[in-house]
Write a protein that holds these residues in place. Structure first.
Motif, short mmCIF file in Angstrom:
data_model
loop_
_atom_site.label_atom_id
_atom_site.label_comp_id
_atom_site.label_asym_id
_atom_site.label_seq_id
_atom_site.Cartn_x
_atom_site.Cartn_y
_atom_site.Cartn_z
N LEU A 77 0.74 -1.13 -0.03
CA LEU A 77 -0.13 -0.17 -0.10
C LEU A 77 0.93 1.26 -0.18
CD1 LEU A 77 -3.27 0.42 0.60
CD2 LEU A 77 -2.48 1.07 2.60
N ALA A 79 1.50 4.91 0.51
CA ALA A 79 0.85 5.66 1.51
C ALA A 79 1.58 7.30 1.37
CB ALA A 79 1.03 5.47 3.06
N VAL A 178 -5.54 0.90 5.49
CA VAL A 178 -6.10 1.96 4.89
C VAL A 178 -6.72 2.91 5.87
CG1 VAL A 178 -8.02 2.42 3.76
CG2 VAL A 178 -6.69 0.80 2.70
N VAL A 181 -3.89 4.98 7.79
CA VAL A 181 -3.24 6.07 6.71
C VAL A 181 -4.15 7.22 6.65
CG1 VAL A 181 -2.77 6.70 4.40
CG2 VAL A 181 -1.77 4.47 5.33
N SER A 188 -4.03 6.69 0.30
CA SER A 188 -3.62 5.39 0.13
C SER A 188 -3.88 4.96 -1.15
CB SER A 188 -4.36 4.25 1.20
OG SER A 188 -5.67 4.34 1.05
#
Length: 290
Positions: A77, A79, A178, A181, A188
């Protein structure tokens, strides 16, 4: 405007220092670059300082690539522009980072059992001050002549997900990531979601569920996505209302891809900056410093 939103430095598994990365980005004609080292923001300060001495304008987007797993499948992911000191996200990133050394040591031991003459001292030398990861192990295997290229190590025979020498590491649940973040003011983006050459990927239904949980976008234009895959992902993003990004996933000499080989549309970049509240892009002096 040329925008590359996924790069790595020696703070994780790239071969350029953060300062070198900024200089190389300026030389490549980039206007915006994101530094997204694996699970760490340690390279940001050096990158920000380097901006001031560049001969042209370059804006830095601070970020990180967070290690996650869903149903046993690893995923990353991206960020962007989160508060790096937000306690909950910082704690989880430290857990992931701290697990990297024992995991890498276990992989070295398994490779030795498989007959590869690799040592932990060799891997540690290659990693230097960076967060040790599989690319460092792959580089060691190249040095030893066990494989011809770094990508050649990422196979089932060696260290790909599920490979003979693969060891799992601590990874976040992506839904938790998610949420963390977003709570840290960040944006994200699911990195290279259909990179099947890297190993197993999560089903597209998972992207739908992550979008419902607050995921902002997916990385579409990437070296590990062929043309039909990009079109399919672009269509999925349109259906789900997700942003689509493009980036090099630059690792310096550790990969063949060049900075700015894939880029992000300026309107998408603008939307990312509008959504972020944890941090702001850092503009350089562009040679104007007195």
């Amino acid at each position: 405007m040329r925008i590359d939103l996924h790069t790595h430095s020696t703070a994780s598994d790239g071969t350029d220092t953060p300062a070198e990365l900024m200089r190389n980005a300026a030389a490549a004609g980039l206007d915006v670059i994101a530094l997204t080292d694996h699970d760490t923001t340690r390279g940001h300060a050096e990158a920000i300082a380097a901006l001031q001495d560049l001969p042209r304008d370059l804006t830095l987007v601070t970020g990180a690539e967070i290690s996650c797993a869903l149903d046993g499948v690893s995923l990353h992911l991206l960020a962007y522009l989160f508060d790096p000191q937000e306690p909950a996200l910082l704690r989880e990133r430290e857990l992931v980072r701290d697990d990297r050394v024992p995991r890498a040591q276990a992989m070295v031991a398994r490779l030795q059992e498989l007959g590869a003459p690799i040592t932990w001292e060799q891997v540690a030398r290659i990693a230097g001050d960076g967060s040790v990861g599989r690319p460092h192990i792959a580089t060691a295997l190249v040095e030893l002549g066990v494989v011809a290229t770094v990508s050649g190590a990422f196979t089932q025979e060696w260290i790909a997900d599920g490979g003979r020498a693969h060891i799992t590491k601590h990874e976040l649940d992506p839904f938790t990531a998610v949420r963390l973040v977003k709570a840290a003011g960040g944006v994200s983006v699911f990195a290279h979601p259909a990179a099947v050459k890297r190993g197993r990927t999560v089903p597209e239904q998972a992207i739908t569920e992550l979008a419902a949980a607050g995921l902002d976008g997916i990385e579409v234009d990437h070296m590990d996505h062929d043309g039909p895959t990009r079109e399919r992902l672009r269509g999925l993003a349109a259906e789900l209302g997700l942003l689509t990004t493009g980036s090099s996933d630059y690792h310096g000499s550790r990969k063949t891809v060049a900075l700015a080989e894939y880029t992000t549309d300026p309107e998408i970049y603008g939307e990312i900056t509008r959504r972020a509240t944890g941090a702001f892009p850092v503009p350089g002096a562009g040679g104007r410093r007195a």
